[in-house]
Structure formats: C-alpha cells, structure tokens
Motif scaffolding. Structure first.
Motif, PDB file in Angstrom:
ATOM      1  N   VAL A 257      11.152   1.547   0.284  1.00 17.34           N
ATOM      2  CA  VAL A 257      10.068   0.575   0.145  1.00 17.34           C
ATOM      3  C   VAL A 257       9.781   0.300  -1.329  1.00 17.34           C
ATOM      4  O   VAL A 257       9.606  -0.855  -1.746  1.00 17.34           O
ATOM      5  CB  VAL A 257       8.807   1.072   0.877  1.00 17.34           C
ATOM      6  CG1 VAL A 257       7.600   0.195   0.536  1.00 17.34           C
ATOM      7  CG2 VAL A 257       9.045   1.087   2.384  1.00 17.34           C
ATOM      8  N   GLN A 258       9.745   1.357  -2.126  1.00 13.43           N
ATOM      9  CA  GLN A 258       9.462   1.175  -3.548  1.00 13.43           C
ATOM     10  C   GLN A 258      10.550   0.349  -4.225  1.00 13.43           C
ATOM     11  O   GLN A 258      10.258  -0.526  -5.057  1.00 13.43           O
ATOM     12  CB  GLN A 258       9.331   2.537  -4.221  1.00 13.43           C
ATOM     13  CG  GLN A 258       8.833   2.474  -5.661  1.00 13.43           C
ATOM     14  CD  GLN A 258       8.587   3.856  -6.231  1.00 13.43           C
ATOM     15  OE1 GLN A 258       9.311   4.797  -5.952  1.00 13.43           O
ATOM     16  NE2 GLN A 258       7.540   3.980  -7.026  1.00 13.43           N
ATOM     17  N   ALA A 259      11.805   0.596  -3.881  1.00 16.66           N
ATOM     18  CA  ALA A 259      12.897  -0.156  -4.484  1.00 16.66           C
ATOM     19  C   ALA A 259      12.818  -1.632  -4.113  1.00 16.66           C
ATOM     20  O   ALA A 259      13.018  -2.517  -4.961  1.00 16.66           O
ATOM     21  CB  ALA A 259      14.235   0.434  -4.044  1.00 16.66           C
TER      22      ALA A 259
ATOM     23  N   VAL B  58      -7.647  -3.429   6.111  1.00 18.76           N
ATOM     24  CA  VAL B  58      -7.391  -2.739   7.376  1.00 18.76           C
ATOM     25  C   VAL B  58      -6.018  -2.058   7.288  1.00 18.76           C
ATOM     26  O   VAL B  58      -4.988  -2.729   7.349  1.00 18.76           O
ATOM     27  CB  VAL B  58      -7.433  -3.705   8.574  1.00 18.76           C
ATOM     28  CG1 VAL B  58      -7.281  -2.928   9.884  1.00 18.76           C
ATOM     29  CG2 VAL B  58      -8.717  -4.515   8.570  1.00 18.76           C
ATOM     30  N   ARG B  59      -6.002  -0.756   7.104  1.00 14.76           N
ATOM     31  CA  ARG B  59      -4.750  -0.028   7.006  1.00 14.76           C
ATOM     32  C   ARG B  59      -4.013  -0.048   8.346  1.00 14.76           C
ATOM     33  O   ARG B  59      -4.646  -0.050   9.405  1.00 14.76           O
ATOM     34  CB  ARG B  59      -5.019   1.416   6.571  1.00 14.76           C
ATOM     35  CG  ARG B  59      -3.803   2.142   6.045  1.00 14.76           C
ATOM     36  CD  ARG B  59      -4.199   3.372   5.243  1.00 14.76           C
ATOM     37  NE  ARG B  59      -4.216   4.589   6.043  1.00 14.76           N
ATOM     38  CZ  ARG B  59      -5.295   5.328   6.276  1.00 14.76           C
ATOM     39  NH1 ARG B  59      -6.458   4.972   5.771  1.00 14.76           N
ATOM     40  NH2 ARG B  59      -5.229   6.415   7.006  1.00 14.76           N
TER      41      ARG B  59
ATOM     42  N   SER C 243       8.002  -5.674   6.451  1.00 13.81           N
ATOM     43  CA  SER C 243       7.924  -6.917   7.226  1.00 13.81           C
ATOM     44  C   SER C 243       6.629  -7.077   7.999  1.00 13.81           C
ATOM     45  O   SER C 243       6.204  -8.200   8.286  1.00 13.81           O
ATOM     46  CB  SER C 243       9.106  -6.992   8.201  1.00 13.81           C
ATOM     47  OG  SER C 243       9.048  -5.930   9.140  1.00 13.81           O
ATOM     48  N   VAL C 244       5.995  -5.949   8.363  1.00 14.56           N
ATOM     49  CA  VAL C 244       4.777  -6.009   9.180  1.00 14.56           C
ATOM     50  C   VAL C 244       3.571  -5.428   8.446  1.00 14.56           C
ATOM     51  O   VAL C 244       2.432  -5.716   8.798  1.00 14.56           O
ATOM     52  CB  VAL C 244       4.989  -5.269  10.525  1.00 14.56           C
ATOM     53  CG1 VAL C 244       3.792  -5.455  11.446  1.00 14.56           C
ATOM     54  CG2 VAL C 244       6.251  -5.766  11.219  1.00 14.56           C
ATOM     55  N   GLY C 245       3.799  -4.620   7.427  1.00 13.02           N
ATOM     56  CA  GLY C 245       2.692  -4.043   6.682  1.00 13.02           C
ATOM     57  C   GLY C 245       2.223  -2.701   7.185  1.00 13.02           C
ATOM     58  O   GLY C 245       1.159  -2.221   6.786  1.00 13.02           O
TER      59      GLY C 245
ATOM     60  N   GLN D 228       0.831  -1.199   0.000  1.00 11.43           N
ATOM     61  CA  GLN D 228       0.000   0.000   0.000  1.00 11.43           C
ATOM     62  C   GLN D 228       0.866   1.249   0.000  1.00 11.43           C
ATOM     63  O   GLN D 228       2.028   1.225   0.391  1.00 11.43           O
ATOM     64  CB  GLN D 228      -0.923   0.004   1.231  1.00 11.43           C
ATOM     65  CG  GLN D 228      -1.942  -1.123   1.219  1.00 11.43           C
ATOM     66  CD  GLN D 228      -2.759  -1.167   2.505  1.00 11.43           C
ATOM     67  OE1 GLN D 228      -2.325  -0.689   3.549  1.00 11.43           O
ATOM     68  NE2 GLN D 228      -3.937  -1.744   2.442  1.00 11.43           N
ATOM     69  N   GLN D 229       0.285   2.356  -0.440  1.00  9.61           N
ATOM     70  CA  GLN D 229       1.001   3.630  -0.465  1.00  9.61           C
ATOM     71  C   GLN D 229       1.311   4.077   0.958  1.00  9.61           C
ATOM     72  O   GLN D 229       0.474   4.011   1.853  1.00  9.61           O
ATOM     73  CB  GLN D 229       0.143   4.679  -1.163  1.00  9.61           C
ATOM     74  CG  GLN D 229       0.768   6.062  -1.230  1.00  9.61           C
ATOM     75  CD  GLN D 229      -0.113   7.035  -1.991  1.00  9.61           C
ATOM     76  OE1 GLN D 229      -1.001   6.645  -2.729  1.00  9.61           O
ATOM     77  NE2 GLN D 229       0.129   8.318  -1.780  1.00  9.61           N
TER      78      GLN D 229
END
Length: 526
Positions: free
Chosen positions: A287-289, A222-223, A256-258, A6-7
């Motif tokens: 994160v994007q890489a 669930v964000r 690792s955890v979201g 997610q963004q």
C-alpha cells in the motif's frame, strides 16, 4: 470510495469460548507480542458456551499493555446504553485509553427475547441504535445528562467517568438506513465477510460516504474495519493462498475501497504469528509503495500535475516542490551521540562518506526508507519498555514471590522473548531486502557510493550478531532461576544486550539515512 490514505491496522477476533480459556488468553498474548493493533470479541449474552464480553475484555486489558480492545459488536438490546457507556469509559481509564466500542442494532431476536430483551422491528432497531449512539456520546462528555427518546431516557443523570480518550464508535451495518446512520454518526464501519464479501464493499461504502458528506463530514472520518477469515494454503480464492497472496488481496481492498483495518477470525496462535509477521508488513509495504507511486505520478489529463525537479537543501535533506508550490523535505534522523554501552562493535569515525550530489526525482523513496526506520525505532522502544516491566516485576516480588506471581513473571518473561523474536525477524528481513535488492541497484546507479554500501553491509552482519546475543540472553532469562542475586544478574545481562542492540541499531539507522537519502532520491528503490 478509493484509498483514504489512512494507516493500516491489523487485529484478531478470537472465539470467547468458556471451554478453552487458557488457549483464548494465550492467543491474545501472542497477538500483542507479535505487534497486532486490536483484539475484538463478539457479544452474544444468550450463548451459553461464551464468556461475558465485558468481563473478558477487562481480563484482557489487565493482561496486556498495548493492544486495543473492542466488542465486535455489542448486542445493544441487551446492553443498556448508560451501563454500556460507563463500562467502556471505566475500561478505557483502566487500560490507558485502549478501548473502542462496536455497536450492533441486534440480531437473533428469539434469543434476545429469551434473555429478557425486547423484540424490535428493523426500523425500531435502527431508531434505538441512533438514540443509543447519541446517549453514549453525551454520557462520555460528563455532567448532568437529560435525554428523552422513544427507547432510552436519562433524567438528570450524573454522567461519568469521562473516558481516557475519545472512544471510537463502530457500527456493523449492511442495509441502507444503517449505512446512512454510520456515515452520519459513527467513527468506523465494520462489515464482515460472509455478510459483505469483497465484491460488495464498494457499493456499501459509497452509501456511507454519501451520508458522511451530507452530514458535513469527510468520508475519511469513518474508518473502514473488515472482519475477515481465511486459511494459508494453495487456494486461489480470497484469503486462501500464501501470506504474499493475502497481502496482495488486502492491499487491493485498501487501495480500491478504502478498507484500513483487518480483523482476522482465528484461535490458532500459529496463524496469528504468520498474519502479524508476514501478512501485515507485506500489506503495508504494498500500500505504501502504491501510494508513493500515485503521489508522484502525473495526473491523467493534467499538464502541470507532475512535481517539479527536486532541490537540494543545506544539511543533506532532500526537497521537492509539487504543482502547487508546496515543498516536502526529507531530513535524516540526527544521531546525538548518546550511547548506553561502554564500547561499540565498530569504529564510528572511520565510516566512509558518499559523494555529494543533486537531489533527484524520487524524494518519496527517501521518505520510504525513513518511514521503515521509524517503525524499527518504535519497535525497539517497545522492546525496552517490555524489559523494564520485567525488571520492575522482579524487584517488586523479590525472592519470596508467591506461586501466582511466579507464574505471572514467567509469562512476562516468555512474552518478552516472543516479542523480541518477532522484532528480530523484522530487523533481519529489512536488512536482507537492502542487501539483496536496494544495495545492488545503488551500486550500479552510483559507483562512488560503493564504500558506504560495503560498510552498511558489514554493519548489518554486526547487528545480526548483536541480535543473536540478545536472543541468547533472553533464553537464559526464561530458563534459569530468576530469584535473588542470580535473577538480577540474568536481568542485567539481558539489559546489557538490549543496550548494545539499541546503540548499534540507532547509530546504524542514522548513518544509513545520512548517506542514502540523497542517492535514493536520485535513483529510487529499483
């Protein structure tokens, strides 16, 4: 639960101190102009030194235009659900859909009782919260509302208004029953450091995920919002080091955890600026890489998981087929030739063109370039929107503006200047990264591209000069008299500078994509 893809979002959690109102309003203003996503406020109605949360959020909504607003979290025992739902829907309409609603089952029960609220057992508090979530969602749907619960009821209530958008509901949860409720009903889970430190998050998130799946919902519904605190320094602990160390630690939590949203508790505008300008973009980049690497890496133990060789498309796009045969295409952003300025600082037809070539195994790197450029285009549009607001303010108040309007206008001007200062840093940082890292790599990997890279570096310097002139125009806007014809002339100068920045930046980004998407797909970023 691993990365939910997610963004990432970043926000602040300032103290709602009644003794420091100017500082509080100022730090929120900094958060918005620096491009943060959220401002959230704790809710303790029994705390005599705090402002009322909903009154404060309403003032913040009136003083901002983009940042989202949320109680973090509302004290449900002292906030009747119907009244809370109406307040949130009203503010959502007044702010064009910028409200989110954090709910808490209750804490500090002696203080709640002292304020006239109920004293609930842990089980009763969870039951009441469950009813409240259902009642609030039903209220937002509008119509005649009938609800009969043990703690809350509604008998033929004409519910409304309907909010401007589907307001997300956050739940602060740590114990198993609350975590299961979050997975079943909530839109976001919001733990806090000190109550749930980083080593604890994975186990707690797993309970939320299991409950979501049992309710027929994907875990990504669930964000994951994390209230954090720290300091910039030389420490080695969590969020105790440099901005780069902060970024590495937050990126690790996301992967690792979201965790996807980080809300920093601070009242220091300098910390807010560093958080927005250094930590947030660096975390997103990391994160994007890693997501791009994972997307193209062979899955362990799966022989056919690697993507097949990329295929060239007509029109300069780059395509790749995955193991399931799906094709992903990277298209350069078109340049329609529209220009706002009478002249350009370079001759566009003389731009060199790179050699043709087959697409390569790194389409995600080409997409990464385009994603960064899209972010720059979005930020540029926000700068233009802010300037348009300032211009409308001058036209509306004229030479006879009152002292209040004068102060508001000055604040808007300084807001514009601070925002654009941040934007200029982002643009300059992106170009510096290209000049010092990506371009030398491409020169070595594809010598025939050298004339294009030379031209791109020259255009980087031109854009730097255009940014400098825009900054000087902003200084004139905030330091010179803004009334009458003189004020209009100063604003016209800012507009002309911004128009030239728009023309040069959009032209340059389109040219860069057109020439580099192919080479980046062949050779990657490093």
């Amino acid at each position: 639960m691993p990365d939910l893809d997610q963004q990432l979002e970043f926000g602040i959690f300032p103290s709602p101190s009644a003794a420091r109102i100017p500082e509080l309003l100022g730090v929120v203003q900094v958060a918005e102009v620096e491009g943060l996503d959220l401002v959230s406020v704790q809710d303790h109605p029994y705390q005599d030194g705090f402002l009322d949360t909903w009154t404060l959020l309403s003032v913040l909504g009136a003083r901002t235009t983009t940042i989202r607003l949320a109680p973090n979290v509302a004290s449900l025992p002292l906030r009747p659900p119907v009244v809370l739902a109406k307040a949130a829907a009203s503010l959502d309409l007044l702010t064009d859909g910028r409200v989110e609603l954090g709910l808490g089952a209750g804490a500090f029960w002696d203080a709640i009782v002292a304020a006239g609220g109920p004293r609930r057992t842990p089980g009763e508090a969870v039951d009441a919260l469950t009813e409240a979530v259902e009642l609030i969602k039903a209220f937002w749907a509008g119509g005649t509302l009938r609800f009969r619960g043990e703690h809350y009821q509604a008998h033929g209530l004409h519910a409304g208004p309907v909010p401007a958008h589907n307001i997300p509901i956050w739940l602060g949860a740590y114990k198993p029953r609350m975590l299961r409720l979050t997975g079943r009903l909530a839109d976001a889970w919001v733990p806090s450091m000190g109550y749930a430190d980083p080593p604890d998050l994975a186990a707690l998130a797993a309970v939320v995920d299991e409950a979501a799946l049992a309710a027929g919902r994907p875990p990504a519904a669930v964000r994951r919002i994390y209230n954090i605190n720290g300091r910039f320094g030389g420490g080695s602990g969590f969020l105790q080091g440099s901005p780069a160390q902060w970024a590495e630690q937050l990126a690790e939590l996301s992967l690792s955890v979201g965790m996807t949203t980080y809300i920093l508790g601070t009242d220091d505008p300098g910390v807010v600026r560093r958080y927005a300008a250094e930590v947030a973009p660096a975390t997103r980049e990391l994160v994007q890489a890693e997501r791009a690497r994972r997307a193209t890496a062979p899955h362990e133990g799966t022989a056919d998981a690697a993507p097949t060789a990329p295929e060239p498309d007509a029109g300069g796009s780059v395509s790749v087929r995955g193991s399931a045969g799906a094709r992903h295409t990277v298209e350069p952003t078109p340049d329609d030739g529209t220009r706002l300025s009478p002249t350009m600082p370079w001759d566009e037809p003389s731009r060199p063109v790179g050699p043709d070539g087959e697409a390569g195994p790194h389409p995600e790197q080409a997409q990464h370039l385009k994603d960064i450029h899209d972010g720059l285009r979005d930020e540029l549009q926000q700068v233009r929107d802010v300037l348009e607001q300032v211009r409308r303010g001058h036209v509306s108040v004229g030479a006879a503006r009152s002292v209040i309007n004068t102060m508001t206008m000055r604040q808007n001007n300084w807001t514009l200047g601070a925002y654009c200062e941040s934007y200029c840093r982002i643009v300059t940082g992106h170009h510096t990264l290209e000049d010092r890292s990506v371009f030398p790599h491409l020169r070595h990997s594809e010598p025939g591209l050298e004339p294009v890279l030379d031209r791109l570096e020259e255009e980087h310097q031109v854009i730097h000069d255009v940014l400098e002139e825009f900054d000087r125009a902003l200084v004139r806007l905030v330091t010179e008299d803004g009334t009458g014809r003189r004020g209009e002339a100063v604003l016209d100068g800012v507009q002309e500078s911004l128009d030239l920045l728009t023309d040069t930046l959009l032209s340059h980004l389109a040219y860069e994509e057109r020439e580099l998407i192919g080479p980046l797909s062949r050779h990657g970023l490093s």
